[in-house]
Design an enzyme around this catalytic site. Sequence first.
Site, PDB file in Angstrom:
ATOM      1  N   TYR A 126      30.632  12.937 -27.548  1.00 13.14           N
ATOM      2  CA  TYR A 126      29.730  13.767 -26.745  1.00 13.14           C
ATOM      3  C   TYR A 126      28.445  13.914 -27.542  1.00 13.14           C
ATOM      4  O   TYR A 126      28.485  14.371 -28.690  1.00 13.14           O
ATOM      5  CB  TYR A 126      30.352  15.152 -26.491  1.00 13.14           C
ATOM      6  CG  TYR A 126      31.484  15.127 -25.487  1.00 13.14           C
ATOM      7  CD1 TYR A 126      32.763  14.733 -25.853  1.00 13.14           C
ATOM      8  CD2 TYR A 126      31.274  15.492 -24.159  1.00 13.14           C
ATOM      9  CE1 TYR A 126      33.805  14.706 -24.923  1.00 13.14           C
ATOM     10  CE2 TYR A 126      32.301  15.477 -23.228  1.00 13.14           C
ATOM     11  CZ  TYR A 126      33.564  15.073 -23.616  1.00 13.14           C
ATOM     12  OH  TYR A 126      34.580  15.052 -22.696  1.00 13.14           O
TER      13      TYR A 126
ATOM     14  N   TYR B 142      39.668  22.260 -24.251  1.00 16.61           N
ATOM     15  CA  TYR B 142      39.549  20.831 -23.930  1.00 16.61           C
ATOM     16  C   TYR B 142      40.915  20.213 -23.626  1.00 16.61           C
ATOM     17  O   TYR B 142      41.053  19.449 -22.675  1.00 16.61           O
ATOM     18  CB  TYR B 142      38.869  20.087 -25.093  1.00 16.61           C
ATOM     19  CG  TYR B 142      38.404  18.697 -24.698  1.00 16.61           C
ATOM     20  CD1 TYR B 142      37.163  18.507 -24.106  1.00 16.61           C
ATOM     21  CD2 TYR B 142      39.222  17.584 -24.894  1.00 16.61           C
ATOM     22  CE1 TYR B 142      36.730  17.253 -23.712  1.00 16.61           C
ATOM     23  CE2 TYR B 142      38.805  16.316 -24.505  1.00 16.61           C
ATOM     24  CZ  TYR B 142      37.550  16.159 -23.921  1.00 16.61           C
ATOM     25  OH  TYR B 142      37.141  14.897 -23.531  1.00 16.61           O
TER      26      TYR B 142
ATOM     27  N   HIS C  61      44.623  10.565 -27.101  1.00 12.26           N
ATOM     28  CA  HIS C  61      43.525  10.879 -28.026  1.00 12.26           C
ATOM     29  C   HIS C  61      43.790  12.226 -28.682  1.00 12.26           C
ATOM     30  O   HIS C  61      44.032  13.216 -28.004  1.00 12.26           O
ATOM     31  CB  HIS C  61      42.191  10.928 -27.271  1.00 12.26           C
ATOM     32  CG  HIS C  61      41.595   9.576 -27.048  1.00 12.26           C
ATOM     33  ND1 HIS C  61      40.250   9.341 -27.013  1.00 12.26           N
ATOM     34  CD2 HIS C  61      42.183   8.375 -26.867  1.00 12.26           C
ATOM     35  CE1 HIS C  61      40.029   8.051 -26.809  1.00 12.26           C
ATOM     36  NE2 HIS C  61      41.194   7.441 -26.708  1.00 12.26           N
TER      37      HIS C  61
ATOM     38  N   PRO D 236      31.081  17.629 -15.007  1.00 15.06           N
ATOM     39  CA  PRO D 236      32.107  16.827 -15.684  1.00 15.06           C
ATOM     40  C   PRO D 236      32.167  16.962 -17.213  1.00 15.06           C
ATOM     41  O   PRO D 236      33.054  16.397 -17.844  1.00 15.06           O
ATOM     42  CB  PRO D 236      31.733  15.375 -15.313  1.00 15.06           C
ATOM     43  CG  PRO D 236      30.320  15.429 -14.887  1.00 15.06           C
ATOM     44  CD  PRO D 236      30.047  16.796 -14.372  1.00 15.06           C
TER      45      PRO D 236
ATOM     46  N   LYS E  33      37.210  18.453 -16.582  1.00 14.74           N
ATOM     47  CA  LYS E  33      38.194  19.362 -15.968  1.00 14.74           C
ATOM     48  C   LYS E  33      38.458  19.127 -14.476  1.00 14.74           C
ATOM     49  O   LYS E  33      39.437  19.650 -13.938  1.00 14.74           O
ATOM     50  CB  LYS E  33      37.748  20.829 -16.157  1.00 14.74           C
ATOM     51  CG  LYS E  33      37.768  21.295 -17.583  1.00 14.74           C
ATOM     52  CD  LYS E  33      39.190  21.482 -18.076  1.00 14.74           C
ATOM     53  CE  LYS E  33      39.277  21.651 -19.563  1.00 14.74           C
ATOM     54  NZ  LYS E  33      40.122  20.700 -20.248  1.00 14.74           N
TER      55      LYS E  33
END
Length: 401
Positions: A203, A387, A75, A295, A299
Site C-alpha cells: 500500500y 485488516y 499472506h 476498497p 472489505k
Amino acid sequence: MEILQTQVAIIGSGPAGLLLGQLLYKAGIEHIIIEQRSADYVSARIRAGILEQVSVDLLEKAGVDKQLKEFGLPHTGIEILTGGEKHRIDLSGLTQGKQVTVYGQTEVTKDLMQAREEANLTSFYEADDVKVYGFYGKPYISFNKDGKFYQVNCDFIAGCDGYHGICRASVPEDKIKTFEKVYPFGWLGVLADVPPVSDELIYVQSERGFALCSMRSEIRSRYYLQVPLTDKVEDWSDERFWEELKNRLDKESQENLVTGPSIEKSIAPLRSFVTEPMRFGKLFLAGDAAHIVPPTGAKGLNLAASDIAYLSDALIEFYTQNSEEGINQYSEKCLKRVWKAERFSWWMTHLLHRFEGESEFDLKIKQAELAYVLGSHAGQTTLAENYVGLPYEINNFQAAS
Ligand code: RFL
Ligand code: PHB
C-alpha cells in the site's frame, strides 16, 4: 405465465447471493436465484482480491474451498510504503497467527457457480424487469425471461442485488435511512500477466497519490493508482500507467517491477455507504445492496460474506428450530460489523490518499498519524486486527436435512 414456489428467493448472483444459496442448499432449505445478467458476464467480473480468514472459513463450511485451498495465496503480512520507505505490518505476528488469502472474487464466483451447477440448483440468469412485492406480508417476486412472465411465491426475499439493485429501491422511503460519503477520486486498476513486484501487497502513500501493488497469482498482478474522477480509461495507455506507478514506488520496487500489456483496465469510484436497517419485514438486504466501502481496506467482498454468515444462520435457525430470534437480530448484528469495517476502510483511505485542497497542516498531521501507527505496537496491532477481519458473532446452526 408460470408460478413457482420456494422458501427463499434470492435476487442477485454475485458472491452474496451465490454463497447464501450454497449454505441454504447444504442445510436443505429450498431457494432459487434470479439474476439480471448472463452467467458469463457474472463469472467474468474482476473485482476484489483479498479474503479474510473468516471468509475462507465460511467458504470451507459451504464446501467450496477446494480450488481456494489449492490456488489461494496465504499472506501473513502487508507492506506500507511512505516517505520512500517500506514498513511491514506482521499481520500474523500481531493477531495470534491470523492471515489473509489472496484469491480473486472472480474465482470465488466461479467456484460457487460450479458447485451450483453440480448440485443442479435453479438459477434464472438474464431475468428482465425483476420486481419484489409484499415483503411486509406475503412476499413474491415477478420477472420476465425469454418472453415468459414468472411469479415466485416465497417465505423470504434475500436482496443480494448489489448497489444498483431493485431491492433497496423497493423499500418505502419512510422505512429506510442511508448514510453516504463520496470520495473525490477513483482507483484505476490494471490486471496484467506479469509476476508481482513483491511477495506481499504494498500500500503506497506518496506525494503523487495512493497506489496499491496486489496480485492474483505468482504470474498475475493487480495494480491500482489513485486518479482524479474526471480521468477516463482511454486517458491511460499501458505505458502511462506503468510510468506513473513507478513514480509512486520506492527504488527497490521500481527495479523489481515487471511491466506488460494490461488484460483489464477500469476506473472505479470510491464511496462509503450504509443502509439502516438491513431487514424490512421478510426482505433482507445483504452485501453491496446494503453497504459500500472504499476498497482500501479490502472489505467489500468480506462484508458481503459476513452478512451471509448471519443471514444463513438466521434462516437455518428459523426453519430448523422454529425460532425467529436470528431473523430479528439480523440487521443489528450485521450493522455492528459493517460500521466497524466502514470506519476502517474510511480511515485507511483517508490516511493513504492525497485529497485536493489539503493544507500543509493536514498533511503534517497525516504523516504524524502514519508515523505513529507504523512505529507503535498498539498502532500496528489495530491495523492488523482490522485488516485480517473482526470475528463473527454467530450461533452456527447446522444443516438439518
Ligand atoms: P455484486 O457482486 O454487485 O452482485 C450483485 C448481483 O446482483 C445483480 N443484480 C440484479 N439481479 C436481478 N435483478 C436486479 N434488478 C439486479 N440488479 C443487480 C448484479 O448483476 C450482480 O450479479 O454484490 P455482492 O454479491 O453483494 O458482492 C459484493 C462485492 O462484489 C463487492 O463488495 C466487491 O466487489 C467490492 N469491490 C471490491 N472489494 C474489495 O474488497 N476489493 C476490491 O478491490 C474491490 N474492487 C469492487 C471492486 C466493486 C466494484 N464495483 C461494484 C463496480 C471493483 C469494482 C469495479
Ligand atoms: C485487489 O487485489 O484487488 C485488492 C487488494 C487489496 C485491496 C483492494 C483490492 O485493499
